[in-house]
Design an enzyme around this catalytic site. Structure first.
Site, PDB file in Angstrom:
ATOM      1  N   CYS A   2       0.728  -1.184  -0.093  1.00 20.60           N
ATOM      2  CA  CYS A   2      -0.009   0.024   0.155  1.00 20.60           C
ATOM      3  C   CYS A   2       0.868   1.300  -0.307  1.00 20.60           C
ATOM      4  O   CYS A   2       2.051   1.340   0.349  1.00 20.60           O
ATOM      5  CB  CYS A   2      -0.925   0.134   1.356  1.00 20.60           C
ATOM      6  N   ARG A  27       4.509  -0.198  -6.624  1.00 19.85           N
ATOM      7  CA  ARG A  27       4.357  -0.844  -5.217  1.00 19.85           C
ATOM      8  C   ARG A  27       3.252  -2.077  -5.462  1.00 19.85           C
ATOM      9  O   ARG A  27       3.567  -2.844  -4.755  1.00 19.85           O
ATOM     10  CB  ARG A  27       4.442   0.006  -4.096  1.00 19.85           C
ATOM     11  N   TRP A  75      -3.404  -2.619  -1.331  1.00 19.39           N
ATOM     12  CA  TRP A  75      -3.190  -3.682  -1.690  1.00 19.39           C
ATOM     13  C   TRP A  75      -3.858  -4.781  -0.778  1.00 19.39           C
ATOM     14  O   TRP A  75      -3.508  -4.498   0.498  1.00 19.39           O
ATOM     15  CB  TRP A  75      -1.621  -4.154  -1.664  1.00 19.39           C
ATOM     16  N   ASN A 100      -1.290   1.829   6.181  1.00 24.25           N
ATOM     17  CA  ASN A 100      -0.523   0.656   5.399  1.00 24.25           C
ATOM     18  C   ASN A 100      -0.091  -0.376   6.735  1.00 24.25           C
ATOM     19  O   ASN A 100       0.024   0.336   7.820  1.00 24.25           O
ATOM     20  CB  ASN A 100       0.747   1.162   5.134  1.00 24.25           C
ATOM     21  N   GLY A 101      -0.279  -1.519   6.403  1.00 24.42           N
ATOM     22  CA  GLY A 101       0.199  -2.508   7.494  1.00 24.42           C
ATOM     23  C   GLY A 101      -1.003  -3.517   7.642  1.00 24.42           C
ATOM     24  O   GLY A 101      -1.963  -3.388   7.085  1.00 24.42           O
ATOM     25  N   GLU A 482      16.339 -17.984  -9.242  1.00 27.02           N
ATOM     26  CA  GLU A 482      16.097 -16.413  -9.498  1.00 27.02           C
ATOM     27  C   GLU A 482      15.651 -16.260 -11.135  1.00 27.02           C
ATOM     28  O   GLU A 482      14.595 -15.590 -11.413  1.00 27.02           O
ATOM     29  CB  GLU A 482      17.306 -15.519  -9.452  1.00 27.02           C
ATOM     30  N   LYS A 486      11.773 -14.967 -11.951  1.00 24.86           N
ATOM     31  CA  LYS A 486      11.528 -13.877 -12.538  1.00 24.86           C
ATOM     32  C   LYS A 486      10.423 -14.111 -13.779  1.00 24.86           C
ATOM     33  O   LYS A 486       9.507 -13.392 -13.862  1.00 24.86           O
ATOM     34  CB  LYS A 486      12.960 -13.385 -13.563  1.00 24.86           C
ATOM     35  N   GLU A 489       7.055 -14.541 -12.236  1.00 25.34           N
ATOM     36  CA  GLU A 489       6.457 -12.967 -11.712  1.00 25.34           C
ATOM     37  C   GLU A 489       5.663 -12.462 -12.646  1.00 25.34           C
ATOM     38  O   GLU A 489       4.802 -11.615 -12.394  1.00 25.34           O
ATOM     39  CB  GLU A 489       7.541 -12.518 -11.174  1.00 25.34           C
ATOM     40  N   HIS A 505      15.881 -37.564  -9.755  1.00 26.76           N
ATOM     41  CA  HIS A 505      15.225 -37.689  -8.611  1.00 26.76           C
ATOM     42  C   HIS A 505      14.074 -37.313  -8.364  1.00 26.76           C
ATOM     43  O   HIS A 505      13.328 -37.028  -7.460  1.00 26.76           O
ATOM     44  CB  HIS A 505      15.952 -37.031  -7.461  1.00 26.76           C
ATOM     45  N   LYS A 604       5.740  -4.136  -4.549  1.00 25.74           N
ATOM     46  CA  LYS A 604       7.417  -3.900  -4.623  1.00 25.74           C
ATOM     47  C   LYS A 604       8.048  -4.268  -3.241  1.00 25.74           C
ATOM     48  O   LYS A 604       8.889  -4.816  -3.012  1.00 25.74           O
ATOM     49  CB  LYS A 604       7.616  -2.638  -5.066  1.00 25.74           C
TER      50      LYS A 604
END
Length: 609
Positions: A2, A27, A75, A100-101, A482, A486, A489, A505, A604
């Site tokens: 947020c 964000r 968010w 926020n939070g 990574e 990406k 995402e 395996h 973000k």
């Protein structure tokens, strides 16, 4: 996550607040809203589901006018994305609040407030705060005292912005576990969750401490009070990055711009940290020269992409510095019993320095007997930097794209500097040629980025795929992780990564002509074993995409596409082999038409647990 923007000015604040929200879009959010007090002290509010553009259209139809106001991008945490759940939230006409939070005890508070007759119109935890504040105002407290009283009864993490018709021209902010900065203007004052939101009006900021409450008033008046209610002074800092950091320039997306900024930001991270004899230890803080020789173990704690950087560092620290190293996911670390060997250095990694799980891990570690804490971070005034004993700043500049690129490679660069500094103070010598190779790293990165057109041609094979497998060995297994992160995402293709030796395996069961397999193949001691693993893929009909050292004897052919990368010192290979995976993910996402800079469901700066 947020975003908060607030302003007290001698002009209409609607435009300031709206521009601030636009600068916070990176964000991640699902709705936006604004509340403004007009000259008569009347509270006006506009909210919209979706992008800031939807709120802008609503404001064009029905503008808000006034000299003080608050705004927010949400968010979703409590309650689905909807206009009713969007901020600001009100308690009647008494006040408006943005938050926020997460308020962890909101359910008990909501039951209490309902019992007193307060009516709830949303599913959010934030509305509890609005009603609690209204109760304090009705009991005769002023707005500052009301926020201070309510803050003491909230469990969890929050940043608040509050306005009320009872005090026109005043904005109150509060910070506990979620970042909040004060923008210092000329006879104006501002509030935001990120300095980027306010760069159009100021470059001077006060970073609030844990428990701080701030009162902004007309004429640029700023009064800050600590958790005990005592008036305090906090330093004013000049923001170090230009306003152009929030612009795409000539690039189609922020992510592409930030990928191509990597030579410059890696050079900035190295600047002033390499001497004739190796890495300069004093670049880690004044106490590093005394602390580093005592280090016998290293614990690294981070989240997401930063966690992958930590996994690479484990290989470096154990191989070059001879230090046993443990790497932990921050969200798991503090929920188990941690055994801390004597003289262990605690290292945190975070792009923003406000990642809630990483901050909580640092605070947890302070009571666990570590030798010292070191933050590797990109934001000088962040909570992580302020609360750590030692700091190494990565100099990446603001990163707008949600999918981290330049923050990751600068973290890797910083971790290699840490490795070589620890090696040096404990009597070791850097591998032959590595320091000179480090000096030439920005140029090597530039050469890899020049392969962009060839990488883009690889992307066409992924446009209709739904799954992908990434392989790596040794320090390149985290690079495969990574790369998979990406791709998933920003293109929404399901992607997984495995150590190449683990294929037999289990993962081989997934390999067929519809499962592209991406591998990085530097010229190191594991190359022959990797080649054997790749043959296992081809034998099952898998299509291979290999990024290989130019000296590697690996030929392209049916079902095998190979891109040659310039030769580089083995220690630097993880940094260079990250770049083509970033570009591959970017081009695949563009082909699939996804929102590259703001992928769905992601944020973000993750400032909630």
């Amino acid at each position: 996550m947020c975003g908060i923007v607030a302003a007290v000015a001698g002009r209409n604040v609607q435009g300031i607040l709206l521009e601030g929200l636009k600068r916070l879009e990176y964000r991640g959010y699902d709705s936006a809203g604004m509340a403004v007090l007009d000259s008569a002290g009347t509270l006006g509010r506009r909210r919209a589901l979706g992008k800031v553009a939807a709120l802008e259209a609503r404001l064009a139809e029905s503008p808000l006018g006034g000299h003080s106001g608050i705004a927010h991008t949400r968010w979703a945490t409590h309650g689905k994305p909807s206009e009713a759940n969007a901020h600001p939230h009100q308690s009647g006409d008494d006040l408006a609040v943005v938050h926020n939070g997460i308020i962890e005890n909101f359910e008990a508070l909501r039951r209490e407030l309902r019992g007193e007759g307060f009516v709830f119109t949303s599913e959010t935890d934030t509305e509890v705060v609005a009603h609690l504040l209204a109760r304090q105002l009705r009991d005769g407290k002023d707005l500052l005292a009301a926020v201070q009283a309510v803050a003491g009864g909230l469990d969890g993490a929050y940043a608040l912005g509050v306005i009320s018709p009872s005090e026109p021209g005043v904005v109150i902010g509060a910070r506990q576990g979620s970042p909040l900065v004060v923008g210092v203007g000329i006879e104006e004052a501002f509030l935001a969750s990120d300095p980027l939101a306010l760069l159009q009006v100021t470059d001077r900021f006060i970073y609030l401490e844990e428990g701080d409450v701030v009162r902004l008033a007309p004429g640029g008046e700023i009064a800050i009070f600590d958790a005990r209610g005592q008036a305090v002074e906090r330093p004013v800092r000049v923001f170090e990055h230009g306003d152009g950091a929030a612009s795409k320039g000539d690039y189609r997306h922020f992510m592409l711009k930030e990928i191509h900024e990597q030579p410059a930001v890696i050079a900035a991270t190295l600047e002033g940290r390499l001497g004739a004899e190796g890495v300069l230890v004093n670049g880690f803080g004044s106490e590093a020269q005394a602390l580093f020789p005592q280090v016998r173990q290293v614990h690294i704690v981070a989240c997401g992409t930063s966690y992958h950087a930590g996994l690479v560092a484990r290989y470096w620290l154990e191989r070059y510095a001879g230090l046993p190293t443990q790497v932990e996911v921050a969200s798991e670390y503090r929920y188990r019993r941690v055994v801390v060997p004597e003289n262990t250095l605690f290292v945190t990694l975070s792009q923003s320095g406000e990642t809630a799980d990483t901050l909580a891990a640092l605070r947890f570690a302070k009571d666990n007997g570590y030798l010292a804490s070191l933050a590797i971070c990109n934001v000088p005034g962040s909570s992580l930097v302020r609360e750590s004993d030692l700091t190494l700043l990565t100099q990446a500049g603001p990163e707008i794209g949600v999918a981290s690129t330049k923050a990751f490679t600068t973290q890797l660069t910083a971790l290699l500097l840490l490795t070589l500094a620890l090696q040096r103070v404990q009597g070791g010598e850097a591998p032959a040629g590595l320091i000179e190779a480090l000096r030439g790293l920005p140029e090597a990165v530039t050469r890899v980025l020049a392969l962009d057109d060839e990488i883009e041609s690889f992307a066409e094979a992924f446009a209709e795929k739904h799954h992908a497998l990434f392989l790596g060995r040794g320090a390149h297994y985290p690079i495969a992780l990574e790369g998979a992160l990406k791709l998933k995402e920003i293109s929404y293709i399901h992607a997984e990564a495995y150590p190449a030796g683990e294929l037999k395996h289990g993962p081989l069961a997934l390999v067929d002509s519809e499962m592209p397999v991406i591998s990085v193949a530097p010229n190191d001691e594991l190359l022959d074993k990797l080649k054997s693993n790749l043959q296992e893929v081809r034998a099952r009909g898998g299509e291979l995409f290999v990024f290989a050292d130019e000296s590697v004897a690996l030929e392209a052919g049916e079902g095998v596409r190979v891109l040659r990368l310039p030769a580089v010192h083995e220690a630097l290979a993880p940094i260079l082999y990250t770049l083509p995976l970033q570009l591959l993910s970017y081009h695949v996402a563009v082909l699939k038409g996804t929102d590259v800079d703001q992928p769905r469901n992601l944020a973000k700066s993750v400032t909630v647990e």
